[in-house]
Design a protein around this motif. Sequence first.
Motif, PDB file in Angstrom:
ATOM      1  N   SER A 175       3.008   9.501   4.996  1.00  0.00           N
ATOM      2  CA  SER A 175       4.021   8.447   4.845  1.00  0.00           C
ATOM      3  C   SER A 175       3.587   7.225   5.638  1.00  0.00           C
ATOM      4  CB  SER A 175       5.394   8.937   5.321  1.00  0.00           C
ATOM      5  OG  SER A 175       5.381   9.201   6.714  1.00  0.00           O
ATOM      6  N   ARG A 177       1.701   3.511   6.322  1.00  0.00           N
ATOM      7  CA  ARG A 177       0.371   2.936   6.096  1.00  0.00           C
ATOM      8  C   ARG A 177      -0.346   2.842   7.437  1.00  0.00           C
ATOM      9  NH1 ARG A 177      -1.888   0.606   1.834  1.00  0.00           N
ATOM     10  NH2 ARG A 177      -3.685  -0.771   2.144  1.00  0.00           N
ATOM     11  N   ARG A 192       0.074   5.662   1.491  1.00  0.00           N
ATOM     12  CA  ARG A 192       0.574   7.018   1.238  1.00  0.00           C
ATOM     13  C   ARG A 192      -0.309   7.749   0.240  1.00  0.00           C
ATOM     14  NH1 ARG A 192       4.455   9.242  -2.393  1.00  0.00           N
ATOM     15  NH2 ARG A 192       5.513  11.073  -1.526  1.00  0.00           N
ATOM     16  N   HIS A 193      -0.736   8.945   0.605  1.00  0.00           N
ATOM     17  CA  HIS A 193      -1.564   9.840  -0.198  1.00  0.00           C
ATOM     18  C   HIS A 193      -2.993   9.324  -0.405  1.00  0.00           C
ATOM     19  CE1 HIS A 193       2.169  12.032  -2.057  1.00  0.00           C
ATOM     20  NE2 HIS A 193       2.033  12.229  -0.758  1.00  0.00           N
ATOM     21  N   SER A 210       3.139   0.308   9.352  1.00  0.00           N
ATOM     22  CA  SER A 210       4.464   0.485   8.765  1.00  0.00           C
ATOM     23  C   SER A 210       5.562   0.077   9.741  1.00  0.00           C
ATOM     24  CB  SER A 210       4.680   1.945   8.364  1.00  0.00           C
ATOM     25  OG  SER A 210       3.546   2.464   7.720  1.00  0.00           O
ATOM     26  N   ALA A 214       3.689   5.843  11.141  1.00  0.00           N
ATOM     27  CA  ALA A 214       3.087   6.498   9.993  1.00  0.00           C
ATOM     28  C   ALA A 214       2.806   7.959  10.309  1.00  0.00           C
ATOM     29  CB  ALA A 214       1.798   5.786   9.602  1.00  0.00           C
TER      30      ALA A 214
END
Length: 221
Positions: A175, A177, A192-193, A210, A214
């Motif tokens: 979750s 950045r 994310r991912h 973020s 994160a």
Amino acid sequence: MARMSRPSKKTIANEVLREVLPRARAAAAGAAPAGKQEVGAKIRRIRKERGLTLQQVAARSGLAVSTVSKAERGQIALSYEKVLQLGGALDIDMTRLFMAGDAPSDPPAVQPTVVKDRFEDVQRYETDQYEYSVLCGAFPGKKMQPLVALINAREARDFSETIRHPGQEFVMVLSGRVRILFENGEVVELGRHEAAYFDSGVGHVYVSLSKQPAQVVSVCC
């Protein structure tokens, strides 16, 4: 008789979220963080079991005697790199320092086939920059160190030094950045991912881009 209107799909979804989110947040909070005093007491106990002096552990780990002493007394929170160095000096898997309770310092006589963990049951460890949970600490002689971390740091200057440890590192953002800055000037940003794999012997730091810290999953070897 007045006809009752059926709730809309949006209303139902909001009700579900109000019910589920508090439980999800509580689960994400996980077990209580492992305190500096608790980890320090384990380091001291294992050092004594090994019959080592502070000076010997410092020489083996490459850390200053004062750093080892402060860690044992719970006066400082150790970075991941320094925990690895101490673990090597004490001949113990670093994850056993963060297992809840008085985890054994020596591996079991019988090698297990598999060890299962649940993230919310794993004890967390907090530093000023990161908060991380080391997974599957009960598996002896691990060749990889899987962990989940919250990145609290916002700028490279939040760190007194870059982090480096022999081997390689894989990371994927769960979750938020993150930005990973390397001492050679290279930079990579991950959303994310998104994932990255790098030489962890090159000094590096993670910072969150973020609004909230994160969260990442990382595997070091």
